[in-house]
Design a protein around this motif. Structure first.
Motif, PDB file in Angstrom:
ATOM      1  N   GLY A  15       0.796  -1.218   0.000  1.00 48.81           N
ATOM      2  CA  GLY A  15       0.000   0.000   0.000  1.00 48.81           C
ATOM      3  C   GLY A  15       0.826   1.264   0.000  1.00 48.81           C
ATOM      4  N   GLY A  16       2.113   1.127   0.201  1.00 49.36           N
ATOM      5  CA  GLY A  16       2.990   2.285   0.236  1.00 49.36           C
ATOM      6  C   GLY A  16       3.405   2.766  -1.141  1.00 49.36           C
ATOM      7  N   SER A  17       4.279   3.779  -1.154  1.00 48.86           N
ATOM      8  CA  SER A  17       4.714   4.407  -2.401  1.00 48.86           C
ATOM      9  C   SER A  17       6.231   4.538  -2.439  1.00 48.86           C
ATOM     10  CB  SER A  17       4.094   5.803  -2.544  1.00 48.86           C
ATOM     11  OG  SER A  17       2.690   5.738  -2.587  1.00 48.86           O
ATOM     12  N   LEU A  18       6.750   4.530  -3.636  1.00 46.93           N
ATOM     13  CA  LEU A  18       8.147   4.831  -3.889  1.00 46.93           C
ATOM     14  C   LEU A  18       8.235   5.583  -5.205  1.00 46.93           C
ATOM     15  CD1 LEU A  18      10.086   1.481  -3.155  1.00 46.93           C
ATOM     16  CD2 LEU A  18      10.279   3.620  -1.866  1.00 46.93           C
ATOM     17  N   ARG A  19       9.270   6.407  -5.317  1.00 49.71           N
ATOM     18  CA  ARG A  19       9.549   7.048  -6.598  1.00 49.71           C
ATOM     19  C   ARG A  19      10.941   6.654  -7.040  1.00 49.71           C
ATOM     20  NH1 ARG A  19       9.939  13.256  -8.850  1.00 49.71           N
ATOM     21  NH2 ARG A  19      11.931  13.234  -7.722  1.00 49.71           N
ATOM     22  N   LEU A  20      11.014   5.993  -8.164  1.00 50.85           N
ATOM     23  CA  LEU A  20      12.298   5.628  -8.738  1.00 50.85           C
ATOM     24  C   LEU A  20      12.769   6.724  -9.674  1.00 50.85           C
ATOM     25  CD1 LEU A  20      11.693   1.866  -9.618  1.00 50.85           C
ATOM     26  CD2 LEU A  20      12.417   2.892  -7.447  1.00 50.85           C
ATOM     27  N   SER A  21      14.071   6.910  -9.703  1.00 47.68           N
ATOM     28  CA  SER A  21      14.677   7.893 -10.597  1.00 47.68           C
ATOM     29  C   SER A  21      15.703   7.205 -11.478  1.00 47.68           C
ATOM     30  CB  SER A  21      15.362   8.999  -9.794  1.00 47.68           C
ATOM     31  OG  SER A  21      14.442   9.690  -8.987  1.00 47.68           O
ATOM     32  N   CYS A  22      15.850   7.715 -12.682  1.00 47.40           N
ATOM     33  CA  CYS A  22      16.852   7.216 -13.607  1.00 47.40           C
ATOM     34  C   CYS A  22      17.584   8.425 -14.163  1.00 47.40           C
ATOM     35  CB  CYS A  22      16.188   6.430 -14.728  1.00 47.40           C
ATOM     36  SG  CYS A  22      17.310   5.873 -16.034  1.00 47.40           S
ATOM     37  N   ALA A  23      18.872   8.507 -13.853  1.00 52.89           N
ATOM     38  CA  ALA A  23      19.688   9.618 -14.300  1.00 52.89           C
ATOM     39  C   ALA A  23      20.491   9.207 -15.524  1.00 52.89           C
ATOM     40  CB  ALA A  23      20.619  10.062 -13.179  1.00 52.89           C
ATOM     41  N   ALA A  24      20.403  10.009 -16.573  1.00 47.35           N
ATOM     42  CA  ALA A  24      21.137   9.748 -17.807  1.00 47.35           C
ATOM     43  C   ALA A  24      22.329  10.685 -17.903  1.00 47.35           C
ATOM     44  CB  ALA A  24      20.229   9.927 -19.009  1.00 47.35           C
ATOM     45  N   SER A  25      23.427  10.157 -18.368  1.00 48.84           N
ATOM     46  CA  SER A  25      24.619  10.983 -18.571  1.00 48.84           C
ATOM     47  C   SER A  25      25.364  10.459 -19.798  1.00 48.84           C
ATOM     48  CB  SER A  25      25.522  10.953 -17.344  1.00 48.84           C
ATOM     49  OG  SER A  25      25.993   9.638 -17.097  1.00 48.84           O
ATOM     50  N   GLY A  26      26.361  11.210 -20.195  1.00 49.53           N
ATOM     51  CA  GLY A  26      27.079  10.849 -21.406  1.00 49.53           C
ATOM     52  C   GLY A  26      26.404  11.491 -22.596  1.00 49.53           C
ATOM     53  N   ILE A  27      26.337  10.784 -23.689  1.00 51.17           N
ATOM     54  CA  ILE A  27      25.718  11.320 -24.893  1.00 51.17           C
ATOM     55  C   ILE A  27      24.219  11.045 -24.815  1.00 51.17           C
ATOM     56  CG2 ILE A  27      25.645  11.260 -27.396  1.00 51.17           C
ATOM     57  CD1 ILE A  27      28.526  10.233 -27.345  1.00 51.17           C
ATOM     58  N   THR A  28      23.452  12.029 -24.373  1.00 53.21           N
ATOM     59  CA  THR A  28      22.010  11.847 -24.214  1.00 53.21           C
ATOM     60  C   THR A  28      21.280  12.372 -25.446  1.00 53.21           C
ATOM     61  OG1 THR A  28      21.771  13.952 -23.094  1.00 53.21           O
ATOM     62  CG2 THR A  28      22.183  12.036 -21.725  1.00 53.21           C
ATOM     63  N   ARG A  29      20.154  11.797 -25.705  1.00 51.14           N
ATOM     64  CA  ARG A  29      19.309  12.209 -26.816  1.00 51.14           C
ATOM     65  C   ARG A  29      17.877  12.307 -26.326  1.00 51.14           C
ATOM     66  NH1 ARG A  29      23.574  13.124 -28.563  1.00 51.14           N
ATOM     67  NH2 ARG A  29      24.584  12.314 -30.458  1.00 51.14           N
ATOM     68  N   ASN A  30      17.299  13.466 -26.436  1.00 50.29           N
ATOM     69  CA  ASN A  30      15.947  13.638 -25.938  1.00 50.29           C
ATOM     70  C   ASN A  30      14.930  12.808 -26.710  1.00 50.29           C
ATOM     71  OD1 ASN A  30      16.985  15.382 -24.106  1.00 50.29           O
ATOM     72  ND2 ASN A  30      16.265  17.230 -25.115  1.00 50.29           N
ATOM     73  N   PHE A  31      15.308  12.365 -27.919  1.00 55.90           N
ATOM     74  CA  PHE A  31      14.318  11.624 -28.681  1.00 55.90           C
ATOM     75  C   PHE A  31      14.258  10.152 -28.291  1.00 55.90           C
ATOM     76  CE2 PHE A  31      17.557   9.617 -31.137  1.00 55.90           C
ATOM     77  CZ  PHE A  31      18.492  10.575 -31.450  1.00 55.90           C
ATOM     78  N   GLY A 113      20.078  -1.277 -12.209  1.00 56.70           N
ATOM     79  CA  GLY A 113      18.898  -1.672 -11.467  1.00 56.70           C
ATOM     80  C   GLY A 113      18.880  -1.184 -10.035  1.00 56.70           C
ATOM     81  N   THR A 114      17.669  -1.125  -9.479  1.00 61.22           N
ATOM     82  CA  THR A 114      17.471  -0.776  -8.078  1.00 61.22           C
ATOM     83  C   THR A 114      16.423  -1.721  -7.509  1.00 61.22           C
ATOM     84  OG1 THR A 114      16.976   1.039  -6.545  1.00 61.22           O
ATOM     85  CG2 THR A 114      15.722   1.007  -8.595  1.00 61.22           C
ATOM     86  N   GLN A 115      16.689  -2.227  -6.301  1.00 57.93           N
ATOM     87  CA  GLN A 115      15.817  -3.237  -5.706  1.00 57.93           C
ATOM     88  C   GLN A 115      14.606  -2.574  -5.053  1.00 57.93           C
ATOM     89  OE1 GLN A 115      16.149  -6.805  -5.452  1.00 57.93           O
ATOM     90  NE2 GLN A 115      14.041  -6.593  -4.687  1.00 57.93           N
ATOM     91  N   VAL A 116      13.442  -3.101  -5.357  1.00 54.92           N
ATOM     92  CA  VAL A 116      12.204  -2.699  -4.699  1.00 54.92           C
ATOM     93  C   VAL A 116      11.630  -3.924  -4.002  1.00 54.92           C
ATOM     94  CG1 VAL A 116       9.822  -1.917  -5.017  1.00 54.92           C
ATOM     95  CG2 VAL A 116      11.685  -0.828  -6.296  1.00 54.92           C
ATOM     96  N   THR A 117      11.419  -3.806  -2.706  1.00 51.88           N
ATOM     97  CA  THR A 117      10.847  -4.906  -1.931  1.00 51.88           C
ATOM     98  C   THR A 117       9.596  -4.408  -1.227  1.00 51.88           C
ATOM     99  OG1 THR A 117      13.044  -5.860  -1.554  1.00 51.88           O
ATOM    100  CG2 THR A 117      11.259  -6.610  -0.122  1.00 51.88           C
ATOM    101  N   VAL A 118       8.493  -5.075  -1.483  1.00 52.95           N
ATOM    102  CA  VAL A 118       7.221  -4.716  -0.872  1.00 52.95           C
ATOM    103  C   VAL A 118       6.844  -5.837   0.092  1.00 52.95           C
ATOM    104  CG1 VAL A 118       4.833  -4.035  -1.237  1.00 52.95           C
ATOM    105  CG2 VAL A 118       6.570  -3.530  -2.991  1.00 52.95           C
ATOM    106  N   SER A 119       6.919  -5.524   1.357  1.00 51.82           N
ATOM    107  CA  SER A 119       6.695  -6.549   2.371  1.00 51.82           C
ATOM    108  C   SER A 119       6.304  -5.904   3.686  1.00 51.82           C
ATOM    109  CB  SER A 119       7.956  -7.397   2.559  1.00 51.82           C
ATOM    110  OG  SER A 119       7.794  -8.320   3.617  1.00 51.82           O
TER     111      SER A 119
END
Length: 120
Positions: A15-31, A113-119
């Motif tokens: 029932g809880g919430s989490l917000r995952l983030s993904c940071a891009a670096s290097g040669i990024t392309r908005n498309f 990857g990032t671990q999400v555990t719902v327990s």
């Protein structure tokens, strides 16, 4: 070279919430389309959500519709996955990936990857 780093995983009660983030670096392309995937122990990797690079249109797996929201901030080179009403079956390692378009399968890069555990 495009590099992706996920963060925001952790242990949360059902029932809880989490917000995952993904940071891009290097040669990024908005498309690039950006997708979130997950893999639970003993299961195959599955697509969770994707957001296109052009129109910003989004797609979700049926199992997360109405609970998860994907978004992107191209100025910050960030992609997010807001996960609400989490269930034990959401437990998995979550990965972000850059694809030429949603569903193309032509991945430019993957995060570790990032671990999400719902327990309880």
């Amino acid at each position: 070279q495009l590099r992706l780093v996920e963060s925001g995983g952790g242990l949360v009660q059902p029932g809880g919430s989490l917000r995952l983030s993904c940071a891009a670096s290097g040669i990024t392309r908005n498309f690039f389309a950006m997708g979130w995937f997950r893999q639970a122990p003993g299961k195959e990797r599955e697509g969770v959500s994707c957001i296109s690079g052009s129109s910003g249109s989004t797609k979700y797996a049926d199992s997360v519709k109405g609970r998860f929201t994907i978004s992107r901030d191209d100025e910050k080179n960030m992609v997010y996955l807001q996960m609400n009403s989490l269930k034990p079956e959401d437990t998995a390692v979550y990965y972000c990936a850059a694809d030429l378009r949603c569903g193309a399968g032509e991945y430019e890069a993957w995060g570790r990857g990032t671990q999400v555990t719902v327990s309880s």
